[in-house]
Design a protein around this motif. Structure first.
Motif: not given
Length: 305
Positions: A3, A6, A39-45
């Protein structure tokens, strides 16, 4: 995927303005940079960046995330640098810009005490109420008072700053003590040239709205001069307690309309965002933090009465 990496990649993309430039800065492939952001956007939705063929821009969520990400990364970098520098004494020249009145009244002892602890640091203190450009003018730290605008600079709050409306008893005996905001219109007002009256409480807004056209008889860019004029009975003055406290405690000035006192401003240590903050800067900021006390020593005997 890490994280922190990212987050660091996202900040680099924003600062550099493109994935390709961020990849060069981070010494990564553009594909890996894109993968980190996705991946960061995916984790943060949520979407953080708007991508076009020509440029990259932040979304509203991205703007908020960017501010917090910078602070987090700075804290991590500072922590690592501190751990690495625990056995090192700071050295070199520390260039500081500070407001004139505050520095004259409250920084001589601070600088002296700092240099007793860190004798290898040479301090170059420049006094100015002007908002200096830290990077272009070569300052390590600037002390600023007010409500700071968001910027690429990092700001550490050092102390709250009370701003009060006051006058000499002899002035109030002749002209009367204001009981309401509307009463200010008939009074003489000593005006500080650099005062920003846009968003700082009812007294500030009232003075700006009314302008006290006939009563604003004295303008100066120095608060000490205005406080001394107020002591002599020249009129009402709106100034911070770090200037006026001595006169208030001596009874030479009294606070007017204390119920309308605005929320405190802040004294901030401002410095440029740097991945590896020089040890001398970090030590000075740490030394300044809580140096003046809570509340600051100049406010401990000042009341709103």
């Amino acid at each position: 995927m890490d994280r922190i990496e990212s987050m660091r990649t996202f900040v680099a993309v924003v600062n550099e303005g493109s994935f390709s430039k961020a990849a060069i800065t981070l010494q990564l492939s553009p594909q890996l940079v894109s993968k980190y952001i996705s991946k960061l956007e995916e984790q943060l939705h949520t979407r953080l960046l708007n991508r076009t063929t020509r440029k990259v821009s932040m979304t509203e969520a991205g703007s908020q995330y960017f501010i917090h990400a910078q602070q987090i990364l700075l804290s991590i970098d500072n922590m690592e640098a501190q751990l690495g520098g625990l056995q090192q004494l700071p050295k070199g020249t520390l260039r500081i810009s500070a407001p004139v009145s505050f520095a004259l009244k409250h920084m001589a002892k601070l600088i002296t005490d700092f240099q007793v602890r860190y004798p290898s640091v040479t301090v170059d203190l420049q006094l100015s109420d002007r908002k200096v450009d830290i990077v272009d003018e070569g300052f390590d730290i600037a002390l600023r008072i007010g409500q700071l605008d968001s910027s690429s600079l990092i700001a550490k709050k050092i102390a709250p700053i009370r701003v009060i409306l006051c006058a000499a008893p002899k002035y109030l005996k002749v002209h009367g003590t204001p009981k309401r905001l509307e009463d200010l219109e008939s009074h003489c007002y000593l005006h500080y040239s650099y005062m920003n009256l846009e968003t700082k409480g009812q007294i500030f807004k009232y003075i700006k709205a009314k302008q006290l056209k006939e009563g604003s008889i004295f303008h100066s860019n120095n608060g000490d001069v205005l406080v001394e004029a107020a002591i002599e009975g020249a009129g009402l003055v709106l100034q911070p307690t770090f200037i006026a406290s001595k006169a208030l405690n001596a009874g030479k000035l009294v606070i007017v309309l204390p119920e309308y006192e605005s929320n405190p401003l802040g004294l901030y240590a401002v410095y440029a965002h740097r991945k590896l903050l020089p040890h001398k800067i970090r030590c000075f900021i740490d030394f300044m933090t809580d140096y003046y006390g809570s509340p600051p020593y100049w406010d401990k005997q000042v009341t709103g009465e």
